[in-house]
Design a protein around this motif. Structure first.
Motif, short mmCIF file in Angstrom:
data_model
loop_
_atom_site.label_atom_id
_atom_site.label_comp_id
_atom_site.label_asym_id
_atom_site.label_seq_id
_atom_site.Cartn_x
_atom_site.Cartn_y
_atom_site.Cartn_z
N PRO A 226 13.37 -6.62 1.39
CA PRO A 226 12.20 -7.08 0.64
C PRO A 226 10.88 -6.69 1.29
O PRO A 226 9.84 -6.71 0.63
CB PRO A 226 12.37 -8.61 0.62
N GLY A 227 10.90 -6.32 2.58
CA GLY A 227 9.67 -5.94 3.25
C GLY A 227 9.38 -4.46 3.24
O GLY A 227 8.38 -4.00 3.83
N LEU A 228 10.22 -3.67 2.55
CA LEU A 228 10.08 -2.21 2.59
C LEU A 228 8.74 -1.74 2.04
O LEU A 228 8.05 -0.93 2.66
CB LEU A 228 11.22 -1.56 1.81
N VAL A 229 8.37 -2.25 0.88
CA VAL A 229 7.12 -1.77 0.24
C VAL A 229 5.92 -2.10 1.11
O VAL A 229 5.01 -1.28 1.26
CB VAL A 229 6.98 -2.40 -1.17
N GLN A 230 5.90 -3.28 1.71
CA GLN A 230 4.80 -3.65 2.60
C GLN A 230 4.77 -2.75 3.83
O GLN A 230 3.69 -2.33 4.28
CB GLN A 230 4.91 -5.11 3.02
N THR A 231 5.94 -2.44 4.38
CA THR A 231 6.01 -1.52 5.52
C THR A 231 5.42 -0.17 5.18
O THR A 231 4.64 0.40 5.96
CB THR A 231 7.48 -1.34 5.97
N LEU A 232 5.76 0.35 4.01
CA LEU A 232 5.20 1.63 3.57
C LEU A 232 3.69 1.55 3.42
O LEU A 232 2.96 2.42 3.91
CB LEU A 232 5.83 2.02 2.23
N ALA A 233 3.22 0.52 2.72
CA ALA A 233 1.79 0.38 2.45
C ALA A 233 0.99 0.27 3.75
O ALA A 233 -0.07 0.90 3.90
CB ALA A 233 1.54 -0.84 1.57
N ILE A 269 7.71 1.20 -5.21
CA ILE A 269 7.39 2.35 -4.36
C ILE A 269 6.57 3.37 -5.13
O ILE A 269 5.57 3.90 -4.63
CB ILE A 269 8.69 2.98 -3.81
N ARG A 270 6.98 3.63 -6.36
CA ARG A 270 6.23 4.59 -7.18
C ARG A 270 4.83 4.06 -7.50
O ARG A 270 3.88 4.84 -7.61
CB ARG A 270 6.99 4.87 -8.48
N ALA A 271 4.69 2.73 -7.63
CA ALA A 271 3.38 2.15 -7.89
C ALA A 271 2.43 2.39 -6.72
O ALA A 271 1.21 2.46 -6.90
CB ALA A 271 3.51 0.65 -8.16
N LEU A 272 2.99 2.52 -5.50
CA LEU A 272 2.17 2.86 -4.34
C LEU A 272 1.68 4.31 -4.41
O LEU A 272 0.71 4.67 -3.75
CB LEU A 272 2.97 2.70 -3.05
N GLY A 273 2.40 5.12 -5.17
CA GLY A 273 2.11 6.55 -5.23
C GLY A 273 3.01 7.39 -4.36
O GLY A 273 2.84 8.61 -4.27
#
Length: 282
Positions: A226-233, A269-273
């Motif tokens: 669940p923390g993957l997107v935050q890690t990427l951002a 993830i795609r929403a981050l670009g």
């Protein structure tokens, strides 16, 4: 012999039915049982009891109300006195053989051998070493170029995690990546890979390589984090990386495992670009 992953509602009776009148069946707790076969004349006789009676009886469907349940059975066998002449050691050896049966696909039996203990010791050594590898600076990223076949230009790179242990030498990713997944270390390693890849990409962009893209392999376990997107951002923001130059590679099997939840994460993830691609397709 020890068994796991067995429904305990009717298992005790089935185990008793599988053995002879003078044998002993005992439940240790949970889904673990011990069977003592007395007066056997060698491994062939034990194998016959296990393969022809015990495993088929356990695998037979269990009827629970309106439902038909199927369970798996893994059996580890240690022989007295060849494998050990003390009860505690004999049980540990049977346990070792049982885990070997589980790791080989379940629904099977394995006899204990000294090589099993050696393998377990090597695995434990590898587990402890992997737990310290990141802090000790033994992990590194190698960058494999992605080249335009027509022009020969380097369009991007793929970050590949490598581990070089000071005593064991280079350890294959085919060995330590599955191990990291099993022991729950893959999320920490994956976050480090993303951070290090972004740091290196920022350094190259500062040198004028602004069109270069970075590809990072993503484990199925990371995709469920669940923390993957935050890690990427956070990594992208910290190193001032435009999201579109980072691409995550997923295997086809990772996509199919928990497809609905994975789809939601991929949309985020795609929403981050950040780009997504499928590796090992088909």
């Amino acid at each position: 012999m020890l068994l796991r992953n067995i429904s305990t509602s009717t298992t005790s009776q089935r185990l008793s039915d599988a053995v002879r009148a003078g044998d002993t069946v005992s439940r240790l707790g949970g889904d673990e049982f011990i069977i003592v076969l007395s007066g056997v004349h060698g491994a062939d006789e034990v194998a016959q009891v296990v393969d022809q009676r015990l495993i088929p009886l356990i695998r037979a469907p269990h009827r629970v109300n309106e439902h038909e349940l199927h369970v798996s059975c893994s059996v580890g066998i240690a022989m007295y006195p060849d494998d050990a002449d003390e009860l505690d050691l004999l049980m540990r050896h049977a346990d070792t053989a049982m885990y070997q049966a589980k790791s080989n696909g379940r629904n099977m039996a394995k006899f204990f051998s000294a090589e099993m203990t050696e393998r377990i010791q090597k695995r434990l050594q590898l587990e402890m070493a992997l737990g310290r590898a990141l802090e000790a600076g033994q992990l590194m990223l190698h960058y494999q170029p992605r080249v335009d076949a027509r022009s020969g230009d380097i369009l991007g790179v793929e970050a590949l995690l490598r581990w070089h242990h000071p005593e064991m030498g280079a350890i294959s990713p085919l060995t330590f990546i599955p191990l990291a997944e099993e022991i729950g270390l893959i999320i920490e390693l994956g976050a480090w890979v993303i951070e290090e890849a972004c740091r290196q990409l920022a350094q190259w962009r500062a040198q004028g390589l602004t069109s270069l893209t970075m590809s990072v392999n993503l484990s199925a376990y990371q995709l469920r984090d669940p923390g993957l997107v935050q890690t990427l951002a956070e990594s992208l923001a910290r190193h001032h990386i435009p999201p579109h130059v980072l691409e995550l590679e997923l295997t086809e099997s990772a996509l199919m495992d928990g497809a609905e939840a994975n789809l939601r994460t991929m949309h985020s993830i795609r929403a981050l670009g950040v780009g997504l691609s499928v590796d090992d397709f088909g």
